[in-house]
Scaffold this active site. Structure first.
Site, PDB file in Angstrom:
ATOM      1  N   ASP A  51      -6.344   0.628   2.548  1.00  0.00           N
ATOM      2  CA  ASP A  51      -7.095   0.883   3.779  1.00  0.00           C
ATOM      3  C   ASP A  51      -7.443   2.366   3.819  1.00  0.00           C
ATOM      4  OD1 ASP A  51      -8.302   0.396   6.192  1.00  0.00           O
ATOM      5  OD2 ASP A  51      -6.458   0.024   7.302  1.00  0.00           O
TER       6      ASP A  51
ATOM      7  N   ALA B 237       1.833   1.186  -3.403  1.00  0.00           N
ATOM      8  CA  ALA B 237       0.655   1.200  -4.276  1.00  0.00           C
ATOM      9  C   ALA B 237       0.183   2.622  -4.576  1.00  0.00           C
ATOM     10  CB  ALA B 237      -0.483   0.403  -3.632  1.00  0.00           C
TER      11      ALA B 237
ATOM     12  N   LEU C 187       0.000   7.526  -2.817  1.00  0.00           N
ATOM     13  CA  LEU C 187       0.835   6.329  -2.858  1.00  0.00           C
ATOM     14  C   LEU C 187       0.763   5.719  -1.463  1.00  0.00           C
ATOM     15  CD1 LEU C 187       4.144   5.710  -4.637  1.00  0.00           C
ATOM     16  CD2 LEU C 187       3.823   4.944  -2.281  1.00  0.00           C
ATOM     17  N   GLU C 188       0.319   4.457  -1.398  1.00  0.00           N
ATOM     18  CA  GLU C 188      -0.018   3.849  -0.100  1.00  0.00           C
ATOM     19  C   GLU C 188       0.912   2.709   0.272  1.00  0.00           C
ATOM     20  OE1 GLU C 188      -4.173   3.046   0.461  1.00  0.00           O
ATOM     21  OE2 GLU C 188      -3.827   1.676   2.132  1.00  0.00           O
ATOM     22  N   ASP C 189       1.177   2.600   1.565  1.00  0.00           N
ATOM     23  CA  ASP C 189       1.735   1.381   2.145  1.00  0.00           C
ATOM     24  C   ASP C 189       0.528   0.535   2.530  1.00  0.00           C
ATOM     25  OD1 ASP C 189       3.054  -0.608   3.479  1.00  0.00           O
ATOM     26  OD2 ASP C 189       3.723   0.648   5.142  1.00  0.00           O
TER      27      ASP C 189
END
Ligand SMILES: *[C@@H]1O[C@H](CO)[C@@H](O)[C@H](O)[C@H]1NC(C)=O
Ligand SMILES: *[C@@H]1O[C@H](CO)[C@@H](O)[C@H](O)[C@H]1NC(C)=O
Ligand SMILES: *[C@@H]1O[C@H](CO)[C@@H](O)[C@H](O)[C@H]1NC(C)=O
Ligand SMILES: *[C@@H]1O[C@H](CO)[C@@H](O)[C@H](O)[C@H]1NC(C)=O
Length: 285
Positions: A50, A121, A221-223
């Site tokens: 997102d 991610a 680095l994504e949630d």
């Protein structure tokens, strides 16, 4: 999650326009030798990434992350979903290329979080921060089940279209990946993801994506999010992004110096720090 059938894939030959509004072709090589199209497997990917969500916390953490180099003059910002570095430019000097290596982390269940599965991610891409209507990006994702079983995969995405999983590209904890996002215009580009250890490269050539501003270079680095909102965030080992740089339409090279360092949460859910102009790292408690 929808799965592609192999027969459908080969019938479509090079051009895949099924999963998203944009069009793309994909090629793959192993040590420079082409991988046959019928061995390339793609599928719709959920959860997806997102744009930066700044709305979560009103103020930065009271204590800054530790610096291993003593060098930490970058602005620090809080986000609900992004952890890492974003370098900004402007419309008179747009980003052409963003490059970085990262090591896919070892993921595990986050202590105190009791919903599943959990995800994390790491990716490299363009836009999604000051430019909120499109992102061109590629990376990996880990998924941790309630039993602690971990699966990993590689993907690319032209947000807001859905992400595409490259299911024929195995991903293991500890594998190094190299990602290059190379735009030729605001609506076309190439995304290359390589498993450096094995010399396996997938290149997607994309056209007709949502218009990019090419204003943000991202090492994140994504949630991630699913259709029902942000997904539970897995715990992960310290993840480095290396040889991080962006080049611009004027030929300038941009690095991590001066980039905004995003943190998730005020209690160290995910923190990031610059190491030097080409390297940064993110870690979680
Ligand atoms: C931003 O994050 C917060 C906290 O996780 C969440 O409640 C909110 O729905 C998110 N907003 C968007 C637009 O995703
Ligand atoms: C745009 O960015 C370039 C390099 O990042 C900078 O030199 C220039 O001053 C900026 N222009 C404006 C109008 O901010
Ligand atoms: C990537 O390299 C690692 C070795 O570090 C290997 O275990 C893994 O299977 C490789 N992935 C691919 C897609 O070849
Ligand atoms: C980016 O794309 C252009 C045009 O296709 C190509 O000439 C150039 O070599 C590419 N650069 C990188 C770093 O991939």
């Amino acid at each position: 999650m929808k799965h592609f059938q192999a027969a459908l894939l080969s019938a479509l030959a090079l051009t895949q326009a099924v999963l998203a509004e944009f069009s793309y072709t994909i090629e793959a090589t192993h040590n420079g030798v082409p991988i046959p199209q019928d061995q390339i497997k793609l599928e719709a990917h959920e959860p997806t990434t997102d744009i930066l969500n700044r709305t979560w916390a009103p103020s930065p953490p009271s204590s800054k992350p530790p610096s291993r180099t003593g060098k930490r003059s970058n602005p620090v910002s809080i986000s609900a979903n992004w952890c890492g570095a974003v370098k900004h430019t402007n419309s008179s000097n747009q980003i052409k290329i963003v490059h970085g290596y990262f090591q896919h982390p070892t993921c595990s269940l986050r202590s105190g979080v009791t919903s599943y599965p959990q995800y994390a991610a790491p990716w490299v891409g363009i836009d999604g921060d000051t430019w909120t209507s499109a992102i061109l990006q590629s990376g990996t994702v880990c998924t941790v089940s309630s039993a602690g079983a971990v699966s990993n995969s590689a993907w690319f995405q032209w947000f807001p279209s859905a992400a595409v999983t490259i299911s024929s590209m195995p991903v293991n904890a500890g594998d190094w990946f190299e990602v290059t996002v190379n735009t030729t215009s605001n609506t076309a580009g190439k995304v290359t993801i390589t498993n450096v250890s094995q010399g396996v490269t997938y290149t997607a050539t994309l056209t007709g994506g949502a218009t990019l501003g090419r204003l943000d270079a991202d090492w994140v680095l994504e949630d991630p999010v699913s259709s029902s909102g942000q997904v539970p965030f897995a715990s992960f080992t310290e993840t480095w992004f290396e040889s991080a740089y962006a080049t611009t339409t004027s030929g300038a090279s941009l690095g991590i110096d001066g980039a905004t360092m995003y943190q998730i949460g005020s209690s160290g859910t995910c923190q990031s720090a610059e190491y030097d102009n080409a390297d940064l790292y993110v870690w979680s408690n």
